[in-house]
Design a protein around this motif. Sequence first.
Motif, PDB file in Angstrom:
ATOM      1  N   ALA A  43      43.778  87.017  36.415  1.00  0.00           N
ATOM      2  CA  ALA A  43      44.011  87.135  34.983  1.00  0.00           C
ATOM      3  C   ALA A  43      45.166  86.222  34.577  1.00  0.00           C
ATOM      4  N   ARG A  47      44.620  82.963  32.183  1.00  0.00           N
ATOM      5  CA  ARG A  47      45.170  83.021  30.833  1.00  0.00           C
ATOM      6  C   ARG A  47      46.279  82.006  30.623  1.00  0.00           C
ATOM      7  N   ARG A  50      50.042  83.042  26.875  1.00  0.00           N
ATOM      8  CA  ARG A  50      49.539  84.287  26.293  1.00  0.00           C
ATOM      9  C   ARG A  50      48.462  84.036  25.243  1.00  0.00           C
ATOM     10  N   GLY A  51      47.420  84.843  25.305  1.00  0.00           N
ATOM     11  CA  GLY A  51      46.415  84.787  24.268  1.00  0.00           C
ATOM     12  C   GLY A  51      45.406  83.647  24.426  1.00  0.00           C
ATOM     13  N   ARG A  52      45.516  82.894  25.477  1.00  0.00           N
ATOM     14  CA  ARG A  52      44.582  81.790  25.637  1.00  0.00           C
ATOM     15  C   ARG A  52      43.158  82.311  25.899  1.00  0.00           C
ATOM     16  N   ARG A  53      42.203  81.530  25.448  1.00  0.00           N
ATOM     17  CA  ARG A  53      40.814  81.932  25.705  1.00  0.00           C
ATOM     18  C   ARG A  53      40.495  81.719  27.186  1.00  0.00           C
ATOM     19  N   PRO A  54      39.609  82.536  27.754  1.00  0.00           N
ATOM     20  CA  PRO A  54      39.236  82.310  29.150  1.00  0.00           C
ATOM     21  C   PRO A  54      38.557  80.947  29.301  1.00  0.00           C
ATOM     22  N   TYR A  77      34.768  81.303  25.027  1.00  0.00           N
ATOM     23  CA  TYR A  77      35.344  80.583  26.173  1.00  0.00           C
ATOM     24  C   TYR A  77      35.905  79.233  25.710  1.00  0.00           C
ATOM     25  N   ASP A 320      37.955  80.457  34.828  1.00  0.00           N
ATOM     26  CA  ASP A 320      37.503  81.830  35.081  1.00  0.00           C
ATOM     27  C   ASP A 320      36.059  81.833  35.556  1.00  0.00           C
ATOM     28  N   ALA A 541      33.791  87.230  27.138  1.00  0.00           N
ATOM     29  CA  ALA A 541      35.100  86.589  27.296  1.00  0.00           C
ATOM     30  C   ALA A 541      36.206  87.643  27.341  1.00  0.00           C
ATOM     31  N   SER A 542      35.988  88.774  26.683  1.00  0.00           N
ATOM     32  CA  SER A 542      37.029  89.805  26.621  1.00  0.00           C
ATOM     33  C   SER A 542      37.381  90.337  28.016  1.00  0.00           C
ATOM     34  N   ARG A 545      40.464  88.620  29.110  1.00  0.00           N
ATOM     35  CA  ARG A 545      41.647  88.538  28.241  1.00  0.00           C
ATOM     36  C   ARG A 545      42.706  89.519  28.673  1.00  0.00           C
TER      37      ARG A 545
END
Length: 545
Positions: A43, A47, A50-54, A77, A320, A541-542, A545
């Motif tokens: 993870a 990431r 912070r908050g970056r998309r996978p 993504y 990912d 994608a979640s 996160r």
Amino acid sequence: MQKTSASSAHEERSGRPPGDEGAAPQGGPRAPQSSDARDARDARDARGARGRRPRAVVIGSGFGGLAAAVRLGVRGYEVTVVDKLDEPGGRAYVHRQDGFTFDAGPTVITAPFLFEELWQLCGRSMADDIDLRPVTPFYRIRFHDGATFDYTGDAAAMRAEVARLSPGDVEGYERFVKMSEAIFRVGFEELAHVPFGSWKDMARIVPDMVKLESYRTVYGLVSKYVKDDRLRQVLSFHPLLVGGNPFSTTSIYSLIAFLERNWGVHFPIGGTGALVRGLVSLIEGLGGSVRCGAEVRRIAVEGGRARGVELASGERLAADIVVSNADSAWTYRNLVPPEARKRWTDRRIERQRYSMSLFVWYFGTRRQYPDVAHHTILLGPRYKALLEDIFQRHVLADDFSLYLHRPTATDPALAPPGCDAFYVLSPVPNLLSGTDWPATQERYRRSISKLLEATLLPGLDGALASSRLLTPQDFQDRLLSFRGAAFGPEPVLTQSAFFRPHNASEDVEHLYLVGAGTHPGAGLPGVLSSARVLDQVVPDASKFR
Ligand SMILES: Cc1cc2nc3c(=O)[nH]c(=O)nc-3n(C[C@H](O)[C@H](O)[C@H](O)COP(=O)(O)OP(=O)(O)OC[C@H]3O[C@@H](n4cnc5c(N)ncnc54)[C@H](O)[C@@H]3O)c2cc1C
């Protein structure tokens, strides 16, 4: 679109060298870790800030890879597509030379709704970017004796053509069309976009397959309905468009006849390169990128999971998930470390049957040939025996059946004024034939040229303004296709659906496959459908996160 591998989207955004934590070390997989520790580290790696998309890395910018990138981008993504070639498109690469535009590969565009869907997923309409024109006849088929058959989507015109060739076969032809629709309803609508991840998926469809006589070959099914030998050829050549021998490909592929009849055959103004450029712009609009000139040397696998890729330059891209649009056999044999493969061992890969290859001659002429249709199929003196030479005996025959493409019939701007652009394609054995292509190609080209000159293109030799070749050797060396096969594993029943390399890798977690070598198979409808399957097998994608 980026054309160099000098900078990485990942690097720019994370402020750390790409893959310095996320990718596997060069020496192979690390010692196993506890899954909690691994998940936490995954993870963190994935990431970064912070908050970056996978992140998803897609290897290959063929239509399957581009469609996958659009779908993953829509699902949240951050996608980077990497391709070894200097321009995107893969088999649909565009060669521009001497004022001519030569689309290298697909020319018969069917199932336009699969492209439209990609634009719609991005809240757009394909018509905003692409001027797609219907082409008729779909094919002009020229028999060896010079007689022709115009294959169209018009029911009455087709009936008349069949009656002209073989009056006694009209009723059987009509029944064949109905059968093709029934096969389409199951084979395309219910199976093409379904992941065949387990035996149960296969068992579920067996009753339908038996009902639809999938145990027959395409030629076998057609022969049940029509008697005339030439009509049997006209109705059975379609598997060749996806690398299959009509005498061994499962009759499921008869669905192509209905697909064409219902939605037509199309060609975009600007050539198929316009579709490639359109998809690249969708990907970029979603914040993704396409990096050309970036060959993947290895998929980084750690603890049984794909962690990213390593480029030939040594650069690593952490991810990912990894999606391979490269040839499926090449992906497993050359990109996934052997110790990470239980199912797709070198032995299994070698034992598969691979599709035929192609010899393609792209050429431009100083004059025009207005009587030549957009798509012409020139059938040679032999049908079954020639296909046996290609698929079973793996010998390069002296005779051939050809497909002639004249895109300037639909878009004259693909050639300088007063000129025509062409390509002619000859199905040939893959590299198992042992043919020395560099030594053979010019002689082979000349014999094709002679035939074209004597039939459809008088004065061809003196009118040549541009020329380039693509041989099975190029499929291997340039496109990295195992045995130089043009369409991946041959589409026989025992290599279809569950038996084809799965869209979600059986060997490596978070590795996915799209394109001709995976389910459902080759051809544009096939590879676009393979990308559709990803929506069901790639986690939301979640999850990352
Ligand atoms: C001459 C020809 C004519 C055809 N005509 C038609 C037609 O008329 N209609 C139709 O529907 N289909 C047609 N087909 C079939 C169709 O074009 C293909 O099935 C389809 O385009 C394949 O798409 P794909 O997604 O599998 O990717 P591909 O087009 O095979 O692209 C794969 C990409 O991966 C890249 N790659 C491979 N290995 C690596 C690596 N290690 N690192 C980085 N990049 C890598 C390659 O450079 C390539 O760009 C034709 C094919 C050919 C060859």
